[in-house]
Design an enzyme around this catalytic site. Structure first.
Site, PDB file in Angstrom:
ATOM      1  N   ARG A 233       0.863  -1.178   0.000  1.00 35.35           N
ATOM      2  CA  ARG A 233       0.000   0.000   0.000  1.00 35.35           C
ATOM      3  C   ARG A 233       0.901   1.231   0.000  1.00 35.35           C
ATOM      4  NH1 ARG A 233      -3.633  -2.630  -1.440  1.00 35.35           N
ATOM      5  NH2 ARG A 233      -5.583  -3.118  -0.382  1.00 35.35           N
ATOM      6  N   GLU A 262      -3.813   7.740  -4.805  1.00 38.76           N
ATOM      7  CA  GLU A 262      -4.056   7.148  -6.135  1.00 38.76           C
ATOM      8  C   GLU A 262      -5.418   7.612  -6.655  1.00 38.76           C
ATOM      9  OE1 GLU A 262      -3.847   2.953  -5.467  1.00 38.76           O
ATOM     10  OE2 GLU A 262      -1.794   3.047  -4.767  1.00 38.76           O
ATOM     11  N   HIS A 280      -1.245   0.446  -9.687  1.00 42.08           N
ATOM     12  CA  HIS A 280      -1.902  -0.450  -8.703  1.00 42.08           C
ATOM     13  C   HIS A 280      -2.607  -1.601  -9.426  1.00 42.08           C
ATOM     14  CE1 HIS A 280      -3.818  -0.575  -4.431  1.00 42.08           C
ATOM     15  NE2 HIS A 280      -3.658  -1.794  -4.928  1.00 42.08           N
TER      16      HIS A 280
HETATM   17  P1  NAP Z   1      -1.183 -11.378   4.995  1.00 47.92           P
HETATM   18  O1  NAP Z   1      -0.990 -12.800   4.648  1.00 47.92           O
HETATM   19  O2  NAP Z   1      -2.194 -11.019   6.020  1.00 47.92           O
HETATM   20  O3  NAP Z   1       0.233 -10.767   5.386  1.00 47.92           O
HETATM   21  C1  NAP Z   1       0.327  -9.514   5.968  1.00 47.92           C
HETATM   22  C2  NAP Z   1       1.717  -9.273   6.478  1.00 47.92           C
HETATM   23  O4  NAP Z   1       1.727  -7.968   7.089  1.00 47.92           O
HETATM   24  C3  NAP Z   1       2.207 -10.254   7.510  1.00 47.92           C
HETATM   25  O5  NAP Z   1       3.538 -10.549   7.235  1.00 47.92           O
HETATM   26  C4  NAP Z   1       2.070  -9.502   8.823  1.00 47.92           C
HETATM   27  O6  NAP Z   1       3.117  -9.759   9.709  1.00 47.92           O
HETATM   28  C5  NAP Z   1       2.271  -8.074   8.389  1.00 47.92           C
HETATM   29  N1  NAP Z   1       1.617  -7.125   9.301  1.00 47.92           N
HETATM   30  C6  NAP Z   1       0.289  -6.873   9.408  1.00 47.92           C
HETATM   31  N2  NAP Z   1       0.086  -5.931  10.348  1.00 47.92           N
HETATM   32  C7  NAP Z   1       1.299  -5.599  10.840  1.00 47.92           C
HETATM   33  C8  NAP Z   1       1.757  -4.678  11.823  1.00 47.92           C
HETATM   34  N3  NAP Z   1       0.886  -3.925  12.510  1.00 47.92           N
HETATM   35  N4  NAP Z   1       3.095  -4.575  12.065  1.00 47.92           N
HETATM   36  C9  NAP Z   1       3.962  -5.349  11.388  1.00 47.92           C
HETATM   37  N5  NAP Z   1       3.582  -6.247  10.450  1.00 47.92           N
HETATM   38  C10 NAP Z   1       2.287  -6.353  10.165  1.00 47.92           C
HETATM   39  O7  NAP Z   1      -1.610 -10.534   3.716  1.00 47.92           O
HETATM   40  P2  NAP Z   1      -1.227 -10.805   2.184  1.00 47.92           P
HETATM   41  O8  NAP Z   1      -2.287 -11.616   1.552  1.00 47.92           O
HETATM   42  O9  NAP Z   1       0.176 -11.269   2.101  1.00 47.92           O
HETATM   43  O10 NAP Z   1      -1.359  -9.304   1.632  1.00 47.92           O
HETATM   44  C11 NAP Z   1      -0.479  -8.310   2.108  1.00 47.92           C
HETATM   45  C12 NAP Z   1      -0.885  -6.943   1.627  1.00 47.92           C
HETATM   46  O11 NAP Z   1      -0.618  -6.814   0.236  1.00 47.92           O
HETATM   47  C13 NAP Z   1      -2.372  -6.639   1.725  1.00 47.92           C
HETATM   48  O12 NAP Z   1      -2.747  -6.236   3.034  1.00 47.92           O
HETATM   49  C14 NAP Z   1      -2.566  -5.545   0.696  1.00 47.92           C
HETATM   50  O13 NAP Z   1      -2.442  -4.293   1.295  1.00 47.92           O
HETATM   51  C15 NAP Z   1      -1.407  -5.752  -0.265  1.00 47.92           C
HETATM   52  N6  NAP Z   1      -1.884  -6.088  -1.601  1.00 47.92           N
HETATM   53  C16 NAP Z   1      -1.593  -5.256  -2.637  1.00 47.92           C
HETATM   54  C17 NAP Z   1      -2.058  -5.548  -3.922  1.00 47.92           C
HETATM   55  C18 NAP Z   1      -1.735  -4.649  -5.074  1.00 47.92           C
HETATM   56  O14 NAP Z   1      -2.520  -4.592  -6.028  1.00 47.92           O
HETATM   57  N7  NAP Z   1      -0.608  -3.970  -5.081  1.00 47.92           N
HETATM   58  C19 NAP Z   1      -2.834  -6.682  -4.132  1.00 47.92           C
HETATM   59  C20 NAP Z   1      -3.100  -7.517  -3.064  1.00 47.92           C
HETATM   60  C21 NAP Z   1      -2.621  -7.213  -1.805  1.00 47.92           C
HETATM   61  P3  NAP Z   1       3.142 -10.933  10.796  1.00 47.92           P
HETATM   62  O15 NAP Z   1       3.643 -12.113  10.050  1.00 47.92           O
HETATM   63  O16 NAP Z   1       4.089 -10.399  11.789  1.00 47.92           O
HETATM   64  O17 NAP Z   1       1.723 -11.102  11.279  1.00 47.92           O
END
Ligand code: NAP
Length: 317
Positions: A233, A262, A280
């Site tokens: 993000r 954005e 994005h």
């Molecule tokens: P996920 O499996 O929930 O992974 C989230 C990660 O963020 C985990 O490693 C978690 O760490 C960490 N995290 C969450 N809150 C935190 C905090 N307060 N402090 C430190 N670390 C924190 O999610 P995902 O499926 O991999 O997706 C990750 C992100 O990618 C989404 O939330 C979204 O914003 C982004 N995304 C972007 C696109 C795009 O089009 N560019 C598309 C899809 C997703 P821990 O392991 O320590 O819990």
């Protein structure tokens, strides 16, 4: 049978709109808009919101719907939905994890390679006639064998790491807790990891808790030969610090799929030739967007059938 009423926020492609219209009575609202145009009886009858986009969905909107019971987000990141308020009202929230993981990781690797090998500029070298006039393109940076640090080893971070291993890349990661990943090196400090790597990927969730988690100190640690890739993000990187670092060559460059404000991104990015910019679009393939829409509707259907949501966000699980 009467179809349940839902509010669809944001614009939906025909492949989503048609099945949504078949299953529900769909009222629409623009992303970032208000429900002022809806009649009182619709405000009362709408029990679920199909949410698409990155505008803020907070109490002001939610509380216009007295019988709202569920918000189905199209996307895994739900940082712009006030989940705490939803939970306080007993409103369930779902998202669309897993189905987009591969696409986001794929694009992340693609952006790293495209930036490092100068693919967009090299194509321009041909189109402009520079190849015939000036000869071969300037030398670029190698990808294989580099050291990569991943901020956030969640679903996408892991998928990214798995893709990097065949490139003989040394993988490190930052998370709140060490994972059971003996092949990859854990850092509890992002800047310490940034100092150790050539490429820093940001894959962490957005939202207030992670706002600016990659800041000036981390960028300085990454250094003038380091590349930042952000596929999470725009909020997770201190954008003012990043622009400053890019303009002053304190980092080598950045490959960015996400930004603040954005699509009206800071015009300073457009002046830089050390950035690769993407609108994005990490999950933007026909296959994945179709799967995301289907999962969003499965969650809506589960709610209206009185079943458990298929993919509730952790706060509602
Ligand atoms: P996920 O499996 O929930 O992974 C989230 C990660 O963020 C985990 O490693 C978690 O760490 C960490 N995290 C969450 N809150 C935190 C905090 N307060 N402090 C430190 N670390 C924190 O999610 P995902 O499926 O991999 O997706 C990750 C992100 O990618 C989404 O939330 C979204 O914003 C982004 N995304 C972007 C696109 C795009 O089009 N560019 C598309 C899809 C997703 P821990 O392991 O320590 O819990």
């Amino acid at each position: 049978m009467t179809k349940p009423d839902i509010l669809a926020v944001g614009s939906y492609a025909e492949y989503d709109q048609v099945p949504m219209d078949n299953a529900f009575t769909v009222w629409s609202m623009d992303e970032g808009g208000t429900p002022d145009h809806l009649p009182e009886d619709a405000l009362a009858s709408i029990r679920a919101i199909a949410f698409r986009g990155h505008s803020f969905l907070g109490d002001e909107i939610m509380d216009r719907f007295p019988n709202l019971g569920m918000i189905a987000n199209l996307g895994v990141g739900y940082d712009t939905i006030d989940v705490a308020h939803a939970v306080s009202r007993g409103i369930l929230v779902s998202n669309t994890p897993d189905v987009l993981t591969e696409d986001v990781a794929d694009l992340g690797v693609g952006m790293m390679i495209a930036w490092s090998r100068g693919i967009p500029g090299a194509q321009g070298w041909i189109r402009s006639g520079d190849w015939t006039q000036h000869g071969e393109y300037r030398l670029q940076r190698k990808v294989s064998g580099k050291r990569v640090g991943i901020v956030g080893l969640g679903r996408i971070g892991r998928a990214l790491a798995e893709r990097l291993v065949p490139f003989n890349i040394d993988v490190s990661y930052f998370s709140r807790s060490e994972k059971d990943t003996p092949r990859w090196t854990y850092f509890s400090d992002i800047s310490a990891m940034a100092e150790h790597v050539d490429v820093l990927f940001v894959c962490i969730s957005g939202g207030p808790a992670t706002a600016g988690i990659v800041g000036a100190e981390t960028l300085a640690a990454l250094g003038p030969d380091g590349l930042l890739v952000n596929i999470s993000r725009g909020t997770t990187v201190d954008e003012a610090a990043l622009l400053n670092a890019l303009e002053n060559c304190q980092v080598a460059g950045a490959a960015l799929d996400v930004f603040l404000n954005e699509p009206n991104i800071d015009p300073r990015f457009l002046q830089l030739d050390n950035v690769l910019l993407q609108p994005h679009q990490s999950s933007g393939t026909i296959e994945t967007r179709t799967a995301m829409g289907a999962l969003q509707r499965e969650n809506l259907a589960a709610f209206f059938a009185g079943r458990s949501l298929v993919t509730p966000v952790p706060e509602c699980a």
